[in-house]
Design an enzyme around this catalytic site. Structure first.
Site, mmCIF file in Angstrom:
data_model
loop_
_atom_site.group_PDB
_atom_site.id
_atom_site.type_symbol
_atom_site.label_atom_id
_atom_site.label_comp_id
_atom_site.label_asym_id
_atom_site.label_seq_id
_atom_site.Cartn_x
_atom_site.Cartn_y
_atom_site.Cartn_z
ATOM 1 N N SER B 307 0.842 -1.166 0.081
ATOM 2 C CA SER B 307 0.114 -0.040 0.025
ATOM 3 C C SER B 307 1.033 0.917 -0.046
ATOM 4 C CB SER B 307 -0.641 -0.301 1.239
ATOM 5 O OG SER B 307 -1.783 -0.890 1.349
ATOM 6 N N HIS B 350 -15.178 -0.541 3.453
ATOM 7 C CA HIS B 350 -15.090 0.956 4.386
ATOM 8 C C HIS B 350 -15.837 1.803 4.116
ATOM 9 C CE1 HIS B 350 -10.323 -0.102 4.007
ATOM 10 N NE2 HIS B 350 -10.909 0.091 5.149
ATOM 11 N N CYS B 363 -7.773 1.942 1.428
ATOM 12 C CA CYS B 363 -9.069 1.462 1.581
ATOM 13 C C CYS B 363 -8.620 0.270 -0.433
ATOM 14 C CB CYS B 363 -10.301 2.396 0.625
ATOM 15 S SG CYS B 363 -11.505 1.306 0.209
#
Lengths: 375, 589
Positions: B307, B350, B363
């Site tokens: 990420s 989310h 997310c």
């Protein structure tokens, strides 16, 4: 009070005496330079002082030798020879070993090398023997006689081993025989036997050689192979001499000796120290002095009043010449390293004394060349 | 008889003439040769090693000091009478080893053979006491190195070691003696020429036994130049134990200049082990260690950045107007695409996510959608512009830097012989799949972002001015990204609350590099994910950008973020007076 024969002073051989004194003094000053402390500080070893003392003793002994007519040597020749052989035999069993060779005999606090004195005895005795052999050496009896005369001492000396003296005895044997006069047949026989025995004796001699002697021979053949070993001596000697150039580095300016690069600098390699400091000019002058000594010796032989005197003078001259040749040849890297001293110059009391005795015989013969009657 | 004596005088004359010729040859013709030999015979040149330059950190803290070490050598010309058994006993070496050294074919008789290195004062005292029994044996002083911080910074500082055979074959090192010490790793190797200095020389007169008699001439050694590294040793010390048993790497860069503030790869090695002449046992231990201490993970480990790569995707999205800050996507825990479902890390989803929340809560579905709008070529363009997929150019010999990889359709066609699917874009957008990067690339990326898009070439030299590739970013883009990264660390829902610091306002992004698909459900550390965390601080005028990588560390937020915090705080906490450019971080909770 001893009265000195007027003829003794009148005919005295001053030239030979002056030559050997000059050589001895050059020797002492070179020893002084070779053994000086390297940095200028520190104690100067007292080799030169000892040599001066030995020179004084040698001069006294020389005059004593000159004082007695050389005919006395003729009378005592065989007993001397016998004593010499006994001493050479004793040294093999009871001698002291040093540097791999059994050469020294201890007498109380003193020690001496019988072979040092035997070379003189050999000249005295062999000359006496040759005188008894008539006009020329010929026939079986003469041949076997001279062989036996020379063979025993040579074997004893080789056994020690003392290569230098063995070479000298062989050279004296040949040169005295030639001086006496020898038939072609015997000469040929000597040559043939010599040539045949070279491989045979050569092998025995090679096996009999101590390791250091083998090394010396190998190193002589190619010194560069082993620059740190025995060849090192030869290389360092050549460096010393070569770096002297035309005029040398100057007295007390040589570096090879004091800095210990040159081994045996004050004994066997003293000529290298001299040549470094005095250069080509000095070296030529020095060998010129030796040349004068040898020619004077031969002249004495020619002018001697009898055959014994002739043989004595020729033998002594041959001895000086052989030592000179072996020593200088080694120093210049032309012959193998055989540890013989340079006559009159190398450090060493016994050697100086016995050379002065030899020179005394030479002077004795020349001084008495006009005497017709025995005193 | 008279004629025979005359023949004798001819022989004498001949010999004398021969000698005279020989004297002429030696003293006149060969004079120059022998005079040179005579000079060199008594003069010996003794090299005097130069003190090596000192390596400092950016705050002037010395990282290494010179210590004298001793070596014992022998001149081969003295070997003849050497008692080798006694020598072996005295040096405490196996006889066989000594024989090996003495019997080498290329030994020259006058060049000393080094028998033993790295001796200390006590050994020397013992040897000196009996040295006269071993002619030609002598003790030499050499400059050795003591690395003052041990393992901390070991990979960067490197070590001084014996020259290798390969190096001796190099033209620039050919003239070195076969046992010279040269810089072998890290800064010691890179700056060896500068650090080395110029050895001095003493010309002394010696005698044949090698004893010095008089000093003829002396040339003082010139100390090598000092090196000021860009690193801050405090950071290295602070994180030395932060990784625990885990392997990993940390790289910290000063964004404005590209100066590397810290570069650590763990487990590390202690350069002192090499400096004293590493023995076989230690070398084996280092090379056979499963955790590979000699591997520089900061430059050589390339893994999917996870990420943390979303920073790149986010920048591309804003710059290319693929999304507006208020563009929202709905996360239900996954995105269906054809017969595939691409999951979000948060199983429950989310809900409705905007740009800021997409980054703060990381997310995945948000970035799938962004990726779909952008297309892979745009992501590729920004990733490579920000320094991924190519070497950063940091030079730490002998390490070869890995390039990492940013995939695109062309690459996949050429290398994999497969066409590019939208699914490839999805997983690339969240930094998984084919994307890979090294810690130093990620730190440099973070620094570029902190630096408003200016990419520097990372350097280990303090204050070097460097070429930079400017990526023109819109101010709003930079502001949005920095705000979001600050949120990651400081907002209640942020994934990296572990990096929140009371000393410096920090922004950052977590990442997880999947080792195997979670569905397989394999346990054990070997199958745990790798943890990433990139961060910078403070938010305004950033002074430090950090990338942390923990092998099999699990989640980035839990493991990697606290390590980054330690590094950042170590940087700000230290002696303030020494720091240039005082920019105080706002205390901000």
């Amino acid at each position: 009070m001893i009265t000195i024969d007027r003829r003794l002073t009148k005919n005295f051989d001053w030239l030979t005496l002056i030559i050997i004194l000059v050589l001895a003094i050059i020797g002492i000053s070179t020893i002084y330079s070779a053994t000086r402390p390297p940095t200028g500080a520190g104690e100067h070893s007292d080799f030169y002082l000892k040599q001066i003392l030995w020179l004084v003793i040698s001069i006294v002994v020389l005059f004593a030798v000159v004082f007695f007519d050389y005919r006395w040597f003729y009378r005592f020749a065989y007993p001397l020879y016998g004593v010499g052989l006994v001493l050479l035999t004793v040294v093999l069993f009871a001698g002291r070993t040093s540097l791999g060779a059994r050469r020294w005999l201890n007498i109380g606090p003193m020690s001496f090398q019988p072979s040092e004195f035997f070379r003189m005895i050999f000249i005295i005795a062999f000359s006496a023997y040759l005188v008894t052999r008539g006009q020329e050496l010929k026939g079986r009896l003469s041949a076997s006689g001279i062989f036996l005369f020379a063979l025993f001492p040579m074997l004893l000396v080789i056994k020690q081993p003392d290569l230098g003296t063995a070479i000298l005895l062989a050279a004296l044997f040949v040169s005295l025989s030639l001086a006496k006069g020898i038939s072609r047949r015997i000469m040929t026989a000597i040559l043939v036997i010599g040539l045949i025995s070279i491989p045979f004796f050569g092998n025995i001699a090679w096996e009999g050689l101590k390791e250091y002697q083998k090394n010396r021979l190998i190193a002589f053949i190619d010194p560069e192979v082993d620059p740190a070993g025995i060849g090192y001596h030869i290389n360092q000697s050549k460096i010393s001499i070569g770096s002297g150039g035309w005029a040398g580095k100057g007295y007390l300016k040589g570096t090879q000796g004091p800095l210990r690069f040159l081994p045996e600098k004050h004994t066997d390699f003293i000529f290298a120290v001299f040549a470094e400091e005095w250069g080509f000019a000095g070296s030529i002058a020095l060998i010129g002095i030796y040349l004068t000594l040898f020619l004077r010796g031969l002249d004495t032989a020619m002018k001697a009043k009898d055959e014994y005197g002739r043989l004595l003078a020729a033998g002594v001259t041959a001895m000086f010449f052989v030592y000179f040749t072996v020593n200088i040849g080694m120093t210049l890297g032309m012959t193998p390293v055989v540890g013989v001293p340079l006559p009159f110059m190398s450090y060493g009391g016994t050697s100086l004394l016995s050379n002065f005795i030899a020179a005394g015989i030479l002077i004795n013969v020349r001084t008495r060349r006009f005497e017709l009657f025995y005193p | 008889m008279i004629t025979r004596i005359k023949i004798g005088s001819l022989i004498i004359a001949a010999v004398i003439t021969l000698f005279a010729c020989r004297l002429w040859y030696l003293q006149i013709l060969q004079r120059d040769k022998y005079q040179t030999l005579s000079e060199t015979n008594r003069l010996r040149i003794i090299k005097n090693p130069a003190p090596r330059g000192i390596i400092y950190d950016r705050n002037g803290v010395p990282l290494v000091k010179n210590i004298p070490t001793f070596s014992v050598s022998i001149i081969p010309e003295n070997l003849r009478n050497l008692d080798r058994d006694a020598l072996a006993k005295m040096l405490e070496m196996p006889l066989q080893e000594i024989e090996e050294k003495l019997n080498k074919k290329d030994n020259s008789p006058f060049v000393p053979i080094k028998l033993k290195l790295g001796l200390n004062f006590k050994d020397i005292a013992r040897i000196e006491a009996v040295r006269s029994d071993f002619p030609g044996l002598f003790v030499e002083t050499e400059v050795g190195r003591e690395y003052l911080f041990g393992k901390a910074g070991g990979h960067i500082i490197g070590y001084l070691g014996k020259i290798t055979q390969t190096q001796l074959n190099r033209p620039d090192l050919k003239h070195f003696p076969p046992d010279a010490l040269i810089g072998q790793w890290g800064a010691e190797a890179l700056h060896d020429e500068r650090l080395r200095g110029t050895p001095g020389e003493r010309v002394v007169e010696i005698d044949a036994l090698g004893r010095e008699l008089r000093l003829i001439q002396q040339k003082q050694a010139i100390k090598g130049g000092d090196i000021h590294l860009s690193i801050d040793i405090n950071i290295h010390k602070a994180i030395e134990n932060a990784f625990g048993e885990k392997a990993g790497a940390l790289v910290a860069i000063r964004p404005a200049t590209g100066e590397i503030l810290a570069l650590e790869s763990l487990p590390s090695f202690d350069p002192n082990v090499f400096a004293m002449g590493i023995d076989y046992h230690d070398w084996k231990a280092l090379t056979e260690n499963k955790k590979k201490p000699l591997l520089n993970r900061a430059l050589q480990s390339q893994y999917p950045p996870g990420s943390t790569f979303k920073i790149v995707t986010a920048i591309a999205a804003l710059e290319e107007d693929a999304v507006k800050p208020d563009t929202k996507f709905t996360c239900t825990g996954g995105l269906g695409f054809g017969k595939w479902t691409f999951g979000c890390w948060k199983k429950g989803g989310h809900g409705s996510v905007d740009f800021h929340r997409g980054i703060v809560e990381s997310c995945d579905v948000y970035f799938y959608e962004v990726g779909k709008r952008l297309g892979m070529d745009k992501i590729y363009k920004y990733a490579t512009a920000l320094g991924l997929g190519r070497e950063t150019g940091v030079d730490i010999p002998p390490v070869k830097e890995s390039k990492g990889l940013v995939p695109n359709p062309q690459w996949k066609r050429e290398k994999k012989k497969l066409s590019w699917f939208l699914g490839d874009t999805f997983i690339s957008a969240i930094g998984q799949g084919f994307v890979s990067a090294t810690p130093v690339q990620m730190a440099n990326l973070m620094a570029a972002v902190a630096n408003n898009g200016d990419v520097c070439k990372p350097t280990l030299i303090k204050g070097g001015s460097l070429p930079r590739d400017a990526v023109k970013l819109k101010p709003e883009t930079v502001r949005m990204i920095k705000d979001a990264l600050q949120g990651v660390v400081n907002e209640p829902n942020g994934t990296a609350k572990g990096a929140k610091s009371s000393i410096a306002l920090t922004g950052g992004k977590t990442g997880t590099s999947q080792v195997v698909s979670k569905r397989k459900g394999l346990g054990g550390e070997r199958f745990m994910d790798h943890a990433w965390f990139v961060a910078f601080a403070p938010i305004e005028n950033p002074e430090i950008a950090v990338a942390v990588f923990v092998e099999h560390g699990g989640g980035g937020g839990a493991v990697a973020a606290p390590i980054a915090k330690k590094a950042i705080e170590a940087y700000f906490k230290k002696d303030d007076t020494k720091r240039e450019q005082e920019i105080r971080p706002n205390d901000n909770d």
